[in-house]
Write an enzyme that holds these catalytic residues in place. Sequence first.
Site: not given
Ligand SMILES: NC(=O)C1=CN([C@@H]2O[C@H](COP(=O)(O)OP(=O)(O)OC[C@H]3O[C@@H](n4cnc5c(N)ncnc54)[C@H](O)[C@@H]3O)[C@@H](O)[C@H]2O)C=CC1
Ligand SMILES: CC(=O)C(C)=O
Length: 259
Positions: A142, A155, A185-186
Amino acid sequence: MSMNGKVALVTGAGQGIGRGIALRLAKEGARLALVDIRNDALTAVAQEIEALGGKVATFVADVGDRAQVQAAVDHAEQELGGFDVIVNNAGIAQVQAIASVTPEEVERIFRINVQGVLWGIQAAAAKFIARGHGGKIINACSIAGHEGFALLGVYSATKFAVRALTQAAAKEYASRKITVNAYCPGVVGTDMWTEIDRRFSDITGAKLGETYRKYVDGIALGRAETADDVAGLVAYLAGPDSDYMTGQSILIDGGMVYR
Ligand SMILES: NC(=O)C1=CN([C@@H]2O[C@H](COP(=O)(O)OP(=O)(O)OC[C@H]3O[C@@H](n4cnc5c(N)ncnc54)[C@H](O)[C@@H]3O)[C@@H](O)[C@H]2O)C=CC1
Ligand SMILES: CC(=O)C(C)=O
């Protein structure tokens, strides 16, 4: 199609960025193993991939549990007949002031965001070594893995840890033709950000939507990121064009953090 004949496992594939990555890799010709803790979400994404003509298998697993990650990787290899790429995407957010964060909250987020990535690296690398032809490990980092953000301190610490694991694993596995990289990602408009915005609102009194807008206003390219933006980078890291790249945690944030 850069991934014809390859098998890729994506964790957290039930929605958001993981879903976007799974669909993109399927379009690149990969067979997909989808992992999530939510079976209903997995089924829906699997149906989308099948509608594209892709081959897919699903596994319900908690990435924070080492035995469940190992079982998912074993099943992926058995059911799809190979194993070439793992995307350790699953993660959770936490919005909390450093002054009030509890040991239970720290333990939970490190278990999923850091141990989840570690167990994925371990299980995948062992498979790649046994098969003898290398492989690609891709981890979710991230902007918060490059800069600490207020109220996102723990986080951010988990994402700095993902960068460290990415670098160390790249060095440990390079001689086995295994590359290890991360995408950073952002602000991606997924459910994770809806929840981050709501928590900021609870803590700071900001109106709902205000924190999200403030973050998006800080993006040089002038818009929030989409899961497809992230998936393009992951497709590159999963495909042959990135064969000479390892140990990198690449910012893809529309111009927010400069390193
Ligand atoms: N949304 C954002 O702006 C950003 C997200 N990220 C990272 O990208 C990744 C995905 O994020 P998003 O799609 O936004 O999140 P989200 O919350 O929309 O989706 C996450 C998915 O992971 C699953 N999940 C959660 N805990 C789990 C576990 N213990 N075991 C298996 N599956 C699990 C959930 O059920 C969900 O389907 C994460 O690692 C997040 O930290 C990084 C930077 C920015
Ligand atoms: C969810 C995440 O990684 C941020 C800082 O936006």
